[in-house]
Write a protein that holds these residues in place. Structure first.
Motif, short mmCIF file in Angstrom:
data_model
loop_
_atom_site.label_atom_id
_atom_site.label_comp_id
_atom_site.label_asym_id
_atom_site.label_seq_id
_atom_site.Cartn_x
_atom_site.Cartn_y
_atom_site.Cartn_z
N ARG A 195 0.83 -1.21 0.00
CA ARG A 195 0.00 0.00 0.00
C ARG A 195 0.87 1.26 0.00
O ARG A 195 0.55 2.23 -0.68
N ALA A 196 1.96 1.23 0.75
CA ALA A 196 2.84 2.40 0.79
C ALA A 196 3.55 2.59 -0.54
O ALA A 196 3.64 3.70 -1.06
N GLY A 197 4.06 1.51 -1.12
CA GLY A 197 4.76 1.62 -2.40
C GLY A 197 3.85 1.96 -3.55
O GLY A 197 4.28 2.58 -4.53
N ARG A 198 2.58 1.58 -3.45
CA ARG A 198 1.63 1.85 -4.52
C ARG A 198 1.36 3.33 -4.70
O ARG A 198 0.85 3.75 -5.74
N LEU B 273 4.64 3.18 8.98
CA LEU B 273 5.09 3.88 7.78
C LEU B 273 3.93 4.16 6.84
O LEU B 273 3.78 5.28 6.31
N GLU B 274 3.08 3.16 6.62
CA GLU B 274 1.95 3.34 5.71
C GLU B 274 0.99 4.40 6.22
O GLU B 274 0.50 5.23 5.45
N ARG B 275 0.72 4.41 7.51
CA ARG B 275 -0.19 5.41 8.08
C ARG B 275 0.43 6.80 8.06
O ARG B 275 -0.27 7.81 7.89
N ALA B 276 1.75 6.89 8.23
CA ALA B 276 2.42 8.19 8.13
C ALA B 276 2.31 8.75 6.72
O ALA B 276 2.04 9.95 6.53
N LEU B 277 2.49 7.91 5.72
CA LEU B 277 2.35 8.36 4.34
C LEU B 277 0.91 8.70 4.00
O LEU B 277 0.66 9.50 3.09
N ALA B 278 -0.05 8.11 4.73
CA ALA B 278 -1.46 8.41 4.51
C ALA B 278 -1.92 9.65 5.24
O ALA B 278 -3.11 9.98 5.20
#
Length: 202
Positions: free
Chosen positions: A143-146, A187-192
């Motif tokens: 999800r983060a890389g997408r 990490l994913e939530r930070a990018l979101a």
């Protein structure tokens, strides 16, 4: 015709200027931007096929990963057996550091203790905890890389999920896969744009 209109006619831009002023093809009434000089943006098209193809490929990766992990549910000579015993003790009411010695932070035993409190001790179920945690970490990385493109997310997922260290760590209940899952979702939530949740997970 003014000089400006003649210039627009030569470049073909006058058609774009008058497009929003044309009558509706069904009602015959003027368009919503008639007289305003504004153009109407074309409607957004359907999502690209690349994203759907990447999601299907990611699902195939998770399925293949699950098949690989099915071979890791057998008993193994490792430290995880000690941790399984500690999780069973906690599920029965014991407390770490008071009733038995434990050199790690307490969250290491949390997932195993909850599983054994709900379902009892079953070795395949207990050994599935690190494999599930690694899969959840892979989902977060995908999800983060997408966000940089669907195929970048897929490449990140493959490099992470099928790396030697992750395949080995996800086969034993040592706490590393669970910690990796928390960091990956942070990490994913930070990018979101969810920094508080990211901080709580990390």
């Amino acid at each position: 015709m003014s000089r400006l209109h003649r210039a627009l006619a030569r470049t073909g831009e006058e058609d774009l200027l008058d497009r929003s002023k044309r009558n509706h093809p069904e009602t015959g009434k003027p368009g919503p931007n008639a007289g305003s000089g504004e153009t109407t943006a074309p409607p957004a098209g359907p999502p690209g096929r690349g994203l759907l193809a990447a999601d299907i490929a990611a699902g195939a990766c998770f399925l293949f990963y699950a098949l690989l992990k099915a071979y890791a549910l057998a008993p193994a000579l490792s430290d995880e057996n000690i941790y399984f015993y500690m999780c069973r003790r906690i599920a029965e009411g014991a407390l770490p550091y008071r009733d038995f010695f434990f050199a790690h932070p307490p969250l290491h035993l949390l997932a195993g203790s909850v599983v054994m409190a709900l379902a009892g001790f079953h070795l395949p179920l207990a050994k599935a905890i690190p494999a599930t945690a690694a899969a959840l970490a892979g989902l977060a990385i995908y999800r983060a890389g997408r966000r940089g493109g669907p195929w970048r997310g897929l490449l990140a997922l493959i490099l992470f999920l099928f790396s030697y260290d992750m395949l080995r760590a996800s086969s034993h209940y040592t706490g590393s896969a669970e910690a990796t899952a928390l960091i990956a979702w942070a990490l994913e939530r930070a990018l979101a744009g969810r920094p508080r949740l990211a901080g709580a997970l990390s």
